[in-house]
Design an enzyme around this catalytic site. Sequence first.
Site, PDB file in Angstrom:
ATOM      1  N   ILE A 107       0.843  -1.196   0.000  1.00 14.77           N
ATOM      2  CA  ILE A 107       0.000   0.000   0.000  1.00 14.77           C
ATOM      3  C   ILE A 107       0.877   1.244   0.000  1.00 14.77           C
ATOM      4  O   ILE A 107       2.004   1.237   0.525  1.00 14.77           O
ATOM      5  CB  ILE A 107      -0.965  -0.006   1.220  1.00 14.77           C
ATOM      6  N   CYS A 108       0.361   2.305  -0.606  1.00 10.92           N
ATOM      7  CA  CYS A 108       1.013   3.608  -0.622  1.00 10.92           C
ATOM      8  C   CYS A 108       2.379   3.508  -1.304  1.00 10.92           C
ATOM      9  O   CYS A 108       2.512   2.898  -2.351  1.00 10.92           O
ATOM     10  CB  CYS A 108       1.097   4.166   0.796  1.00 10.92           C
ATOM     11  N   ASP A 109       3.432   4.065  -0.726  1.00 12.12           N
ATOM     12  CA  ASP A 109       4.728   4.087  -1.398  1.00 12.12           C
ATOM     13  C   ASP A 109       5.389   2.724  -1.497  1.00 12.12           C
ATOM     14  O   ASP A 109       6.365   2.570  -2.238  1.00 12.12           O
ATOM     15  CB  ASP A 109       5.675   5.082  -0.715  1.00 12.12           C
ATOM     16  N   THR A 111       3.915   0.395  -2.972  1.00 16.38           N
ATOM     17  CA  THR A 111       3.583   0.048  -4.351  1.00 16.38           C
ATOM     18  C   THR A 111       4.577   0.707  -5.316  1.00 16.38           C
ATOM     19  O   THR A 111       4.910   0.134  -6.350  1.00 16.38           O
ATOM     20  CB  THR A 111       2.149   0.485  -4.713  1.00 16.38           C
ATOM     21  N   ALA A 160      -2.565  -1.049  -3.300  1.00 21.42           N
ATOM     22  CA  ALA A 160      -3.545  -0.027  -2.925  1.00 21.42           C
ATOM     23  C   ALA A 160      -2.858   1.324  -2.821  1.00 21.42           C
ATOM     24  O   ALA A 160      -1.651   1.404  -2.547  1.00 21.42           O
ATOM     25  CB  ALA A 160      -4.205  -0.378  -1.591  1.00 21.42           C
TER      26      ALA A 160
END
Length: 198
Positions: A107-109, A111, A160
């Site tokens: 999720i977030c960074d 990804t 995400a």
Amino acid sequence: MTREITVFISDGYADWELGFICPELNSSEGNFNIVTIALTKEIVCSMGGLKTIPDYSIEDYLKRKNNNLTMLLLCGGTIWKENNYELFEVKKLVDYCQRNTVLISAICDATTFLAYNGYMNKVEHTGNSHDFIVNSCPNYSGNKFYIEKQCVNADHFITANGTATLEFAKEIMNHLQVHSEEKIQKWYDFNKNGFYEK
């Protein structure tokens, strides 16, 4: 058989991005065991100031014989940008999971880290906007696989964006069949809307 969930943590990790999913897995009937892993075994301090002693360093973890690893969970945090998304030790962990067909959830960074290192080039995914990934990842070639959704589940990856903590948890729970789909949907609706849905 106990299914192991390995959560990577680091100084400045986004603790709230684990806030929905980890309690559900830890208290579920699915017989999960959550372990924390970090670059070293030194105390890690989250963005919220929570201090945790990791269960394993990545090096020690990869030396284990573990047939029960079910998911690697990567959350956002300051470590990704500070290290220009390279983080060779974390890459070794992701490679290990890929070789063993282990679900990788990010999720977030986190990804962006996956995109930077080529994992998203042929996998449907999302992240903190397509433009952000393109501008942050010079070797990224997964443009046609980017989907503008809060959360995407494809090919042993769940990704995400940073505003999708709840959707991320829901997708993981459905994938791991933590509860029935109906129960998970009710859980999601309650946490999304609260007591007084408009």
